[in-house]
Write a protein that holds these residues in place. Structure first.
Motif, mmCIF file in Angstrom:
data_model
loop_
_atom_site.group_PDB
_atom_site.id
_atom_site.type_symbol
_atom_site.label_atom_id
_atom_site.label_comp_id
_atom_site.label_asym_id
_atom_site.label_seq_id
_atom_site.Cartn_x
_atom_site.Cartn_y
_atom_site.Cartn_z
ATOM 1 N N ILE A 1 0.831 -1.200 0.000
ATOM 2 C CA ILE A 1 0.000 0.000 0.000
ATOM 3 C C ILE A 1 0.869 1.255 0.000
ATOM 4 O O ILE A 1 2.045 1.226 0.360
ATOM 5 N N MET A 2 0.275 2.375 -0.428
ATOM 6 C CA MET A 2 0.944 3.661 -0.330
ATOM 7 C C MET A 2 0.916 4.134 1.119
ATOM 8 O O MET A 2 -0.044 3.870 1.848
ATOM 9 N N TYR A 3 1.966 4.846 1.526
ATOM 10 C CA TYR A 3 1.997 5.389 2.872
ATOM 11 C C TYR A 3 1.021 6.561 2.991
ATOM 12 O O TYR A 3 0.784 7.289 2.015
ATOM 13 N N PRO A 4 0.457 6.759 4.188
ATOM 14 C CA PRO A 4 -0.471 7.882 4.373
ATOM 15 C C PRO A 4 0.122 9.229 3.965
ATOM 16 O O PRO A 4 -0.591 10.092 3.457
ATOM 17 N N LYS A 5 1.429 9.413 4.188
ATOM 18 C CA LYS A 5 2.048 10.696 3.820
ATOM 19 C C LYS A 5 1.969 10.941 2.313
ATOM 20 O O LYS A 5 1.769 12.081 1.875
ATOM 21 N N ASP A 6 2.095 9.887 1.511
ATOM 22 C CA ASP A 6 2.008 10.038 0.057
ATOM 23 C C ASP A 6 0.561 10.193 -0.392
ATOM 24 O O ASP A 6 0.266 10.959 -1.316
ATOM 25 N N ILE A 7 -0.349 9.467 0.260
ATOM 26 C CA ILE A 7 -1.762 9.571 -0.092
ATOM 27 C C ILE A 7 -2.264 10.990 0.150
ATOM 28 O O ILE A 7 -2.966 11.569 -0.688
#
Length: 354
Positions: A109-115
């Protein structure tokens, strides 16, 4: 969708103990969850308020005292004592970030910071029509569905059917039902996008290995002025994507960025950054669509600056003649003479060098 009021069966809750350790569970009537420090009854949580504290009960087969635990397992007595009840957990509904980090997943999954950065740089807002490629486990899809809301729509193209099932199931659990404003399609991007209506999507997000090969179809379906953001992990991917954007002529000059995340500890006077941080995870490359038939404006390259020719492919004579054009030396002759004069003086001051 905002959930308030008593905790209901089927909901997910996050249990956090005093040490900050978190457990995420789905509430099911009559069920129990085994922890390191005893059993948690779901019925003790269902119907209770968010923010309550639940206490574990002694698990079946655990010992009743530390002395008995030592007699049964003198080498590691703590293993059984941890299953003794009396440990407390705070019960809260998980944030979307917590849900994503704990949900079952197949693809990374993508990290929350990137999302969060995608939502901002791609300017995704309520009521928009968004096209996403690469559903994976659904981390980005959940945020896009939440951002556009029921007034908008999200179309997700996922190549692998098994990943599409994971993505759909996670969204169904989070929203308490399959979102009606979501169109989940399976197949390769170009084939599926070719069946979509032209110039109807306000925003496009691509999370795939070779987004530069998908820009032709993306340009066909995106509305003029629409924003496209691509997520890539390596510098070679990023470089190739940026050059493809520029050469296409129908996209504005791409913007490139990445986000680094570092947490902090604050306890009395002990205030310092954590030793660990989330460094590079990926690059976000963002551009906007021009009107059909309009050539994008790009910064002109200086005539004496060649940033594309590989100097290793030149002959020694060509390398010598191109040094100044490649700007490998950006110092004037006057400055160079002054530097050499200063260095000669410093060398002469070293004993034994005269």
């Amino acid at each position: 969708m905002v959930r308030r009021g008593p905790l209901q069966p089927g909901e997910k809750v996050q249990l956090t103990d005093r040490k900050g350790k978190k457990i995420t569970i789905q509430l099911v009537e009559g069920e129990e969850t085994q922890t390191e420090r005893g059993v948690i009854s779901h019925d003790a949580i269902i119907g209770g308020p968010e923010g309550m504290v639940v206490t574990t009960a002694t698990s079946e087969g655990s010992v009743g005292s530390a002395a008995e635990a030592y007699r049964n397992n003198p080498r590691k007595p703590w293993k059984n004592t941890r299953r003794i009840g009396g440990w407390q957990y705070t019960v809260l509904r998980p944030r979307l970030m917590d849900f994503i980090l704990s949900m079952p997943r197949g693809a990374q999954i993508m990290y929350p910071k990137d999302i969060a950065q995608v939502i901002e740089t791609c300017d995704i807002r309520r009521g928009m029509n968004v096209l996403e490629s690469g559903g994976g486990s659904g981390a980005m899809s959940l945020h896009l569905l939440d951002a556009v809301g029921e007034e908008g729509s999200l179309t997700t193209i996922e190549m692998r059917p098994e990943f599409a099932r994971v993505c759909e199931a996670n969204a169904t659990v989070y929203f308490g039902g399959r979102p009606a404003w979501w169109n989940l399609l399976t197949g390769d991007f170009d084939s599926v996008a070719a069946t979509l209506e032209a110039h109807v999507y306000d925003r496009i997000f691509l999370d795939m290995l070779d987004p530069w090969n998908r820009l032709e179809q993306a340009a066909r379906v995106i509305a003029p002025g629409g924003v496209i953001t691509c997520y890539v992990t390596t510098t070679t991917q990023m470089s190739r994507l940026v050059e493809t954007f520029r050469n296409a002529g129908c996209w504005t000059e791409p913007e490139i960025g990445e986000t680094l995340e570092r947490g902090w500890k604050a306890q009395g006077l002990a205030v310092r950054p954590n030793h660990e941080m989330i460094g590079h995870t990926g690059f976000l490359v963002t551009a906007r669509a021009m009107a059909p038939g309009v050539e994008a404006l790009h910064k002109r390259q200086r005539g004496t600056k060649d940033t594309y020719t590989d100097i290793d492919d030149m002959s020694p004579q060509e390398q010598q003649s191109r040094l100044e054009e490649l700007e490998l030396r950006d110092i004037s002759d006057r400055k160079l003479r002054k530097v050499l004069k200063d260095l000669d003086a410093q060398v002469e001051n070293i004993p034994g060098t005269r």
